[in-house]
Motif scaffolding. Sequence first.
Motif, PDB file in Angstrom:
ATOM      1  N   GLU A 287      68.039 -11.504  81.411  1.00 21.45           N
ATOM      2  CA  GLU A 287      67.242 -12.014  80.289  1.00 21.45           C
ATOM      3  C   GLU A 287      67.741 -11.416  78.974  1.00 21.45           C
ATOM      4  N   GLN A 288      67.871 -12.251  77.943  1.00 22.75           N
ATOM      5  CA  GLN A 288      68.308 -11.798  76.616  1.00 22.75           C
ATOM      6  C   GLN A 288      67.125 -11.150  75.906  1.00 22.75           C
ATOM      7  N   LEU A 289      67.296  -9.909  75.487  1.00 26.35           N
ATOM      8  CA  LEU A 289      66.230  -9.197  74.780  1.00 26.35           C
ATOM      9  C   LEU A 289      66.452  -9.202  73.265  1.00 26.35           C
ATOM     10  N   GLY A 290      67.536  -9.838  72.810  1.00 30.27           N
ATOM     11  CA  GLY A 290      67.799  -9.967  71.376  1.00 30.27           C
ATOM     12  C   GLY A 290      68.613  -8.814  70.820  1.00 30.27           C
ATOM     13  N   ILE A 291      68.682  -8.756  69.472  1.00 23.53           N
ATOM     14  CA  ILE A 291      69.446  -7.727  68.785  1.00 23.53           C
ATOM     15  C   ILE A 291      68.510  -6.572  68.451  1.00 23.53           C
ATOM     16  N   VAL A 292      68.851  -5.386  68.967  1.00 17.72           N
ATOM     17  CA  VAL A 292      68.039  -4.183  68.735  1.00 17.72           C
ATOM     18  C   VAL A 292      68.963  -3.032  68.347  1.00 17.72           C
ATOM     19  N   SER A 293      68.409  -1.939  67.877  1.00 15.39           N
ATOM     20  CA  SER A 293      69.236  -0.780  67.536  1.00 15.39           C
ATOM     21  C   SER A 293      69.728  -0.136  68.835  1.00 15.39           C
ATOM     22  N   ALA A 294      70.827   0.577  68.755  1.00 17.31           N
ATOM     23  CA  ALA A 294      71.410   1.204  69.935  1.00 17.31           C
ATOM     24  C   ALA A 294      70.451   2.234  70.527  1.00 17.31           C
ATOM     25  N   LYS A 295      69.750   2.962  69.660  1.00 13.28           N
ATOM     26  CA  LYS A 295      68.789   3.975  70.114  1.00 13.28           C
ATOM     27  C   LYS A 295      67.650   3.321  70.897  1.00 13.28           C
ATOM     28  N   GLU A 296      67.146   2.220  70.368  1.00 18.82           N
ATOM     29  CA  GLU A 296      66.051   1.491  71.016  1.00 18.82           C
ATOM     30  C   GLU A 296      66.514   0.935  72.376  1.00 18.82           C
ATOM     31  N   ALA A 297      67.741   0.402  72.417  1.00 16.45           N
ATOM     32  CA  ALA A 297      68.294  -0.138  73.659  1.00 16.45           C
ATOM     33  C   ALA A 297      68.428   0.962  74.706  1.00 16.45           C
ATOM     34  N   LEU A 298      68.885   2.150  74.278  1.00 14.50           N
ATOM     35  CA  LEU A 298      69.029   3.280  75.199  1.00 14.50           C
ATOM     36  C   LEU A 298      67.662   3.719  75.732  1.00 14.50           C
ATOM     37  N   ASP A 299      66.658   3.721  74.868  1.00 17.12           N
ATOM     38  CA  ASP A 299      65.299   4.084  75.295  1.00 17.12           C
ATOM     39  C   ASP A 299      64.772   3.106  76.346  1.00 17.12           C
ATOM     40  N   ILE A 300      65.027   1.812  76.133  1.00 18.22           N
ATOM     41  CA  ILE A 300      64.586   0.789  77.101  1.00 18.22           C
ATOM     42  C   ILE A 300      65.280   1.005  78.450  1.00 18.22           C
ATOM     43  N   ALA A 301      66.592   1.321  78.398  1.00 17.81           N
ATOM     44  CA  ALA A 301      67.354   1.541  79.632  1.00 17.81           C
ATOM     45  C   ALA A 301      66.834   2.765  80.378  1.00 17.81           C
ATOM     46  N   ILE A 302      66.571   3.839  79.652  1.00 16.79           N
ATOM     47  CA  ILE A 302      66.063   5.072  80.283  1.00 16.79           C
ATOM     48  C   ILE A 302      64.678   4.814  80.881  1.00 16.79           C
ATOM     49  N   GLU A 303      63.864   4.063  80.165  1.00 18.52           N
ATOM     50  CA  GLU A 303      62.523   3.719  80.628  1.00 18.52           C
ATOM     51  C   GLU A 303      62.570   2.978  81.966  1.00 18.52           C
ATOM     52  N   ARG A 304      63.593   2.114  82.130  1.00 18.94           N
ATOM     53  CA  ARG A 304      63.743   1.345  83.380  1.00 18.94           C
ATOM     54  C   ARG A 304      64.509   2.125  84.445  1.00 18.94           C
ATOM     55  N   GLY A 305      65.001   3.326  84.082  1.00 19.65           N
ATOM     56  CA  GLY A 305      65.731   4.162  85.042  1.00 19.65           C
ATOM     57  C   GLY A 305      67.137   3.671  85.306  1.00 19.65           C
ATOM     58  N   MET A 306      67.750   3.047  84.298  1.00 16.63           N
ATOM     59  CA  MET A 306      69.104   2.512  84.462  1.00 16.63           C
ATOM     60  C   MET A 306      69.990   2.980  83.316  1.00 16.63           C
ATOM     61  N   ASP A 307      71.224   2.460  83.285  1.00 12.85           N
ATOM     62  CA  ASP A 307      72.186   2.823  82.239  1.00 12.85           C
ATOM     63  C   ASP A 307      72.351   1.679  81.264  1.00 12.85           C
ATOM     64  N   LEU A 308      72.745   2.033  80.034  1.00 11.68           N
ATOM     65  CA  LEU A 308      73.084   1.045  79.016  1.00 11.68           C
ATOM     66  C   LEU A 308      74.603   0.974  78.979  1.00 11.68           C
ATOM     67  N   VAL A 309      75.168  -0.208  79.224  1.00 16.39           N
ATOM     68  CA  VAL A 309      76.623  -0.366  79.320  1.00 16.39           C
ATOM     69  C   VAL A 309      77.088  -1.413  78.314  1.00 16.39           C
ATOM     70  N   LYS A 310      78.114  -1.034  77.509  1.00 16.89           N
ATOM     71  CA  LYS A 310      78.677  -1.987  76.544  1.00 16.89           C
ATOM     72  C   LYS A 310      79.684  -2.850  77.306  1.00 16.89           C
ATOM     73  N   ILE A 311      79.377  -4.154  77.419  1.00 16.08           N
ATOM     74  CA  ILE A 311      80.235  -5.039  78.213  1.00 16.08           C
ATOM     75  C   ILE A 311      81.145  -5.907  77.353  1.00 16.08           C
ATOM     76  N   ALA A 312      80.801  -6.119  76.074  1.00 15.19           N
ATOM     77  CA  ALA A 312      81.648  -6.919  75.179  1.00 15.19           C
ATOM     78  C   ALA A 312      81.744  -6.204  73.835  1.00 15.19           C
TER      79      ALA A 312
END
Length: 169
Positions: free
Chosen positions: A22-47
Motif C-alpha cells: 500500500e502507498q503511504l504517500g510522501i513523508v519525511s525520512a524520520k517519520e518513515a523510520l518511526d513507522i517501520a520501527i513501530e511495525r517491527g520492520m526495516d525501512l529500505v530504499k529501493i529506488a
Amino acid sequence: MEHQINEEIRDKEVRLIADDGEQLGIVSAKEALDIAIERGMDLVKIAPQAQPPVCRIMDYGKFRFEQAKREKEARKNQRVVEIKEIRLTPGIDVNDLKVKVGHACRFLKGGDKVKVSVRFRGREVTHSSIGLELLQRFAEQCTEFGAVEKQPKLEGRHMHMFLAPKKDK
C-alpha cells in the motif's frame, strides 16, 4: 546491489510503501523510520534515483535470504558449455575418422562445443586443401547433432573448425 536501510537513509522526504504494498504517500525520512520501527520492520530504499526516493517497509533479513535463495537456484539451473577438442591428421584412415566423428557426436549430444583441429607435420602444410576437405567431410558427418559455428581456418601448422550443438525446438 546494496540497499540503504534504516538510519543510512539521509533524504529529507521519501515516498513510502507499506509492507503489504500500500502507498503511504510522501513523508519525511524520520517519520518513515518511526513507522517501520513501530511495525517491527526495516525501512529500505529501493529506488534511490527516483524523485523523491522510494522506500519500502519490509523485513530486510528475510528479503536478503530469499534473494540469495533465488540466485542459488539460478546458478544451479545454469549449464557451463565446455569446448572439447578432437585432433586429426591429414592422412587419417576412414575407420579412425568414423571413431572421431562418433566422439564428436557424443560431445554435441551432451551440449558441448567441439573444436576439430588438423595438425600438419613437415611439408604436409603445403597441401592444406587436404585438411580443409577433411574438416568439411567431418562437419557433414556431424550435421545431425551439430552445425559449423566457425569455418575452418589455417593458423600456423594447425587448421581449426568449431562445431556447436543444434538447438532443440
